[in-house]
Design an enzyme around this catalytic site. Structure first.
Site: not given
Ligand code: RNT
Ligand code: ZN
Length: 425
Positions: A191, A232, A234, A265, A268, A292, A300, A302, A332
């Site tokens: 990523w 990955e 985003k 993810d 994302h 993820h 955010d 996460d 994640d």
């Molecule tokens: C970031 C991605 C990635 C990170 C990690 C720490 O937006 O989701 O996966 O969270 O690499």
């Molecule tokens: Zn991620």
């Protein structure tokens, strides 16, 4: 705290639940047997706010942020491993650990990221061996001076780009080492944060550079029996609100033409866009998925995973489609505002619960109703399933796997906080 259910109560509740499910054609024992074989990959970075051990003073960059100052953050690899051992003890099943390159151990010596090697992760391998864990890996293309202008693998400067290409190559070799040593393939996930805060004048060139960088990284042969590559996407990050080079379409095309693993993810995508619906679409064209599992909240991506509809829908899609063997489940999230070990446990247990709920669906019946055109019956049964006693099955699973039932895990985490985390000053 209220009194805990006794073993007999848990077994009795399970026996009743099992009958209720059996009446709908669902075999709860088979569901648990399947669940036991699913390993989820826990992200190491929840334990220390994504700081790592290369230079924890430097702080996190790349448009991701861990906010909060809950005491007790792991400051050394040993502390992080100790916290992880606590977490794994509270989860039913055997799982994996997902490491980032900045979690290296170089004995206090500065090792440049393009020069890291398996030797810097030997303690992790030894520990994983001892704990019976598989390892996954990630290049760290952030929190570094050469990432400070927001570009890495898509950087316009060839020298900077080469540095990050070399870093990713080094990471694949480390992943290969993990896979060989531990007897289970390592998934190395790339990523990068690359993107623009404001409207770009050229969206094309950075994407061409990223494609070229990835091709150069993957041109170096590593043994696919030991290392598998994922990428990955985003949508936006802090400081890359207007344009992200590695978008979903970019990587979907890349993975489909290069036979890599697509990482989705959950945080994302657009706020109302769910990845559950994407699974059956992308699986027609990609071999494998890496998830993820995360939770997006406004800006955010996460937050700690809760047992939300999106997570349930995702696991249902994976089970209904028969994709379990082609999907790798990673977590994640990072939250520094609550106790970090508890955050890990809550998020991980929720993912396992969602999997269980999905495994307890009468999939064949639902699909038969649909095929027969009985959409009324389909809706009625789906709604009925929401109130089925899956918790009794989960509790029984925890009992069988010798991990705390219900909220008993929290007592252990609080004791651990008092004995271990509070001492960290
Ligand atoms: C970031 C991605 C990635 C990170 C990690 C720490 O937006 O989701 O996966 O969270 O690499
Ligand atoms: Zn991620």
């Amino acid at each position: 705290m209220a009194e805990r259910p006794t073993t007999t109560q848990i077994e009795q509740a399970y026996a009743l639940a099992r009958e209720r499910y059996a009446a709908l054609g669902v075999d709860t024992d088979a569901a648990l047997e399947r669940l036991r074989r699913i390993a989820i990959s826990l992200h190491c970075w929840q334990g220390d706010d994504v700081l790592g051990f290369e230079d924890p003073e430097r702080g996190l960059s790349g448009g991701i942020l861990a906010t909060g100052n809950y005491p007790g953050r792991a400051r050394t690899p040993d502390e992080l491993r100790q916290d992880l051992e606590m977490v794994y003890r509270l989860l039913p099943g055997r799982h994996r650990l997902n490491l980032h390159a900045i979690y290296l151990e170089s004995g206090g010596r500065r090792v440049e990221r393009n020069e890291i090697g398996p030797e810097h992760f030997q303690s992790w391998v030894d520990w994983a061996q001892e704990q019976g864990l598989g390892l996954d890996f990630n290049p760290t293309c952030f929190s570094h001076p050469l990432a400070d202008d927001g570009f890495t693998l898509a950087h316009p400067d060839e020298g900077v780009r080469r540095f990050w290409i070399e870093h990713c190559r080094a990471c694949r070799r480390i992943g290969e080492h993990f896979g060989r040593e531990l007897g289970t393939p390592c998934i190395t996930n790339i990523w990068i944060p690359d993107g623009f805060k404001d409207t770009p004048a050229d969206r094309r060139a950075p994407r061409e550079r990223l494609r070229d960088s990835l091709d150069r990284i993957f041109a170096e042969p590593v043994d696919v029996r030991y290392n598998r590559d994922a990428v990955e996407s985003k949508l936006f990050g802090i400081g890359s609100e207007s344009y992200v080079v590695g978008s979903h379409e970019f990587y979907l095309g890349y993975v489909a033409t290069r036979h890599k693993i697509l990482c989705l993810d959950m945080g994302h995508f657009h706020p109302t866009e769910q990845i559950a619906d994407k699974v059956s679409a992308v699986m027609l064209y990609v071999d494998e998925l890496l998830l993820h599992v995360s939770r997006g909240v406004r800006w955010d991506s996460d937050h700690v995973v809760t047992l939300a509809d999106e997570v349930l829908a995702l696991m249902q899609e994976i089970v209904r489609g028969g994709y379990l063997d082609r999907v790798h489940i990673g977590l994640d999230f990072f939250d520094a505002s609550i106790q970090r070990v508890a955050a890990w446990v809550i998020g991980s247990r929720n993912v396992l619960k969602a999997l269980l709920v999905a495994l307890l669906e009468p999939v064949e019946t639902l699909q038969a109703l649909e095929q027969a055109g009985d959409l009324t019956g389909r809706l009625a049964l789906m709604e009925e399933m929401k109130a089925m006693p899956w918790q009794a099955v989960w509790d029984y699973h925890c009992l069988q796997q010798d991990v705390p039932v219900g909220m008993a895990w929290l007592d252990q985490v609080r004791a651990y906080e008092k004995d271990v985390l509070a001492e960290r000053g």
